[in-house]
Enzyme design. Structure first.
Site, PDB file in Angstrom:
ATOM      1  CG  ASP A 212      37.850  42.728  42.534  1.00 58.98           C
ATOM      2  OD1 ASP A 212      38.035  41.506  42.650  1.00 58.98           O
ATOM      3  OD2 ASP A 212      37.115  43.228  41.661  1.00 58.98           O
ATOM      4  CD  GLU A 273      41.516  39.572  41.042  1.00 60.33           C
ATOM      5  OE1 GLU A 273      41.082  38.518  40.572  1.00 60.33           O
ATOM      6  OE2 GLU A 273      40.827  40.597  41.128  1.00 60.33           O
TER       7      GLU A 273
END
Ligand code: NOJ
Length: 545
Positions: A212, A273
């Site tokens: 993330d 990400e």
């Protein structure tokens, strides 16, 4: 512990799953409910592995399923080494992993290293005790001498990035919700605890991690104020130049350390990400093949349905990714409107989604499919009283991501075959669009996905061939994938009129069109494409220009 491992490996098949294969993203709340509470779970996913195996994907990425108060639906983790009871247990996870591995399907977990939940014991200890070694795992700061906030940073989810904590007697930093305090990756204790988390799952047999917001892992050591973009004063987050709160150069050393942990294990990987719009920045996250295995290229998530624009983005990323790296392609995710809706046009039904499927599965790079896109799931309108995503309140109801997170449409029955209870978000119209019906229909989008996946798996050119853009008339994006054994040419007509084009000659030895029942041309020097349609054709390596 010796965790489950897949039966096949690169040494037995010559195929490296994350480079040559296809990854399928599952939002666990919305895939399959096995308990009847309206929320998907791990056992539900396990029961649907038949679908994924039939489709032919190589791996699944599970959005977070760790214990969480669910302020941000799992992206606020309160224990990195367990499963939230809502989704099942560690035993359920082991069962899912073993079953998937038995079918040659890998599993990626969604690791959230930049912030925890404010309910995580680390944060609870840190806020209570100034002397705790955990205090430095977060960013606790005093106000400035004039009483103002520690700096001018803003939260991506709205408002200041600082929250006053009565118990701590200080402010703490949160780049997202106030329930998601940022972690300090300059603290050696935190780094080793997080490496321990990775090993915990790798030892269990997990195949890798989607990471993330990796570009926010490290901040400027002094947490300096951000410059305001001239003329954009008062524009909130978008009015600041994010030079100290993201993409700090020190992130690369952390990534190299992280990669060393991953590489202690065989055939594991990371995909990060890097939520930036400039691929020149994204490409740096590959390092020299010693940082991320893949960095998400989100350019197409923001691109309109336009041949030139999409062609430019694919070509640009392809040229930028370092030789030691490998590109990837993403059209949809849990954070963005589904591409079947973004590209929708009243004249074309599923045609544009069909063309997008061909793009995704033939361009150079690892494709990431988002659950439901294989049946063309659209955005589902969510009535205001059923909104769930916190962004609906912290930003604006239109910022809610719920419309792309609705339950998977399996069967043409009430509840969509997803749940026997009340689904946590409204179901789409599964009587009109669902897996069961499309399986019965060889002309369906689902079959096109399956056929493309099958073709790709058998084609060295599509899996690993080089990329070269081909000259094409306006409205068409055409490219070649060249491998020593095979050449693939792909032509995609984004336009609203039929077109005839020359793809350099040669007789196809295989391939597919997006239009069910349409034939491949006998020679690639004259290819007819109807509006919103495409073709992939395979030839011997020496054919064509
Ligand atoms: C990125 C995730 O994809 C998104 O869903 C989440 O809200 C933020 N990170 C915060 O963790």
């Amino acid at each position: 512990m010796a965790g489950s491992r897949p039966k096949d490996s690169e040494s037995t098949t010559g195929r490296l799953w994350w480079r040559d294969g296809v990854v399928y993203q599952i939002y666990p709340r919305s895939f399959q409910d096995s308990k009847g509470d309206g929320i998907g779970d791990l056992e539900g996913i396990r029961r649907r592995l038949d679908h994924l195996e039939w489709l032919g994907v190589d791996a699944i990425w599970l959005s977070p399923c760790f214990p969480s108060p669910m302020a941000d639906f799992g992206y606020d983790v309160s224990d990195y080494c367990d499963i939230d009871p809502m989704f099942g247990s560690l035993d359920d996870f082991d069962r899912l992993l073993a079953d998937a591995h038995g079918r040659g399907i890998r599993i990626l977990l969604d690791w959230v290293p930049c912030h925890t939940s404010d309910q995580h014991p680390w944060f609870q200890e840190a806020r209570k005790d100034k002397e705790s070694d955990k205090r430095d795992w977060f960013f606790f700061r005093d106000a400035k001498p004039d009483g103002s906030l520690p700096n001018n940073w803003l939260s991506i989810f709205g408002g200041p990035a600082w929250e006053w904590d009565e118990e701590a007697g200080q402010y703490y930093l949160h780049s997202f919700l106030k329930e998601q305090p940022d972690l300090n990756w300059r603290s050696p204790g935190l780094v080793s605890a997080m490496h321990g988390v990775l090993r915990f799952w790798l030892d269990r047999g997990v195949d890798g991690f989607r990471i993330d917001v990796i570009h926010r892992l490290l901040k400027h050591p002094e947490l300096r104020d951000l410059p305001v973009i001239p003329g954009r004063e008062g524009h909130g987050y978008g009015g600041l130049e994010h030079v100290h709160d993201e993409n700090h150069p020190d992130v690369h050393a952390s990534l190299r350390d992280l990669r060393k942990v991953i590489d202690e294990y065989d055939e594991r990987m990371t995909v990060g990400e890097v939520y930036v719009t400039d691929p020149n920045i994204t490409k740096d996250y590959y390092g020299k093949g010693d940082e991320l295995n893949l960095a998400f290229n989100f350019a197409l998530v923001h691109a309109p349905f336009d041949a030139a624009r999409i062609g430019d983005e694919i070509a640009r990323f392809d040229a930028l990714v370092p030789a030691e790296g490998w590109p990837d392609i993403v059209l949809s995710s849990h954070d963005a409107p589904r591409h079947a809706s973004r590209f929708d046009h009243p004249r074309f039904g599923d045609d544009r989604a069909r063309l997008a499927a061909m793009l995704l599965l033939t361009a150079r790079g690892t494709p990431f499919l988002y659950y439901g896109e294989e049946i063309g799931m659209r955005q589902i309108p969510i009535p205001e009283d059923r909104l769930q995503d916190p962004l609906a309140w912290t930003l604006h109801p239109n910022a809610s991501r719920d419309g792309s997170r609705t339950p998977m449409q399996w069967e043409p029955v009430a509840g969509g075959g997803f749940s026997e209870g009340d689904p946590w978000l409204p179901m789409g119209d599964s009587e009109r669009r669902c897996v069961a019906d499309q399986r019965e229909d060889p002309a369906s989008l689902l079959w096109l996905y399956k056929n493309l996946l099958t073709l790709r798996r058998a084609s060295p050119a599509l899996m690993s061939g080089s990329f070269r853009r081909l000259e094409a008339p306006e409205g068409v994006f055409a490219f070649e994938r060249l491998h020593p054994e095979q050449r693939a040419v792909v032509a995609l007509n984004f336009g609203e009129d039929p077109i005839t084009l020359d793809l350099g000659g040669g007789a196809p030895i295989g391939g597919l069109t997006t239009t069910y029942g349409a034939f491949l041309p006998p020679d690639l020097s004259s290819v007819e494409l109807t509006e919103a349609s495409g073709l992939v054709a395979l030839t011997g390596a020496s054919s064509g220009a």
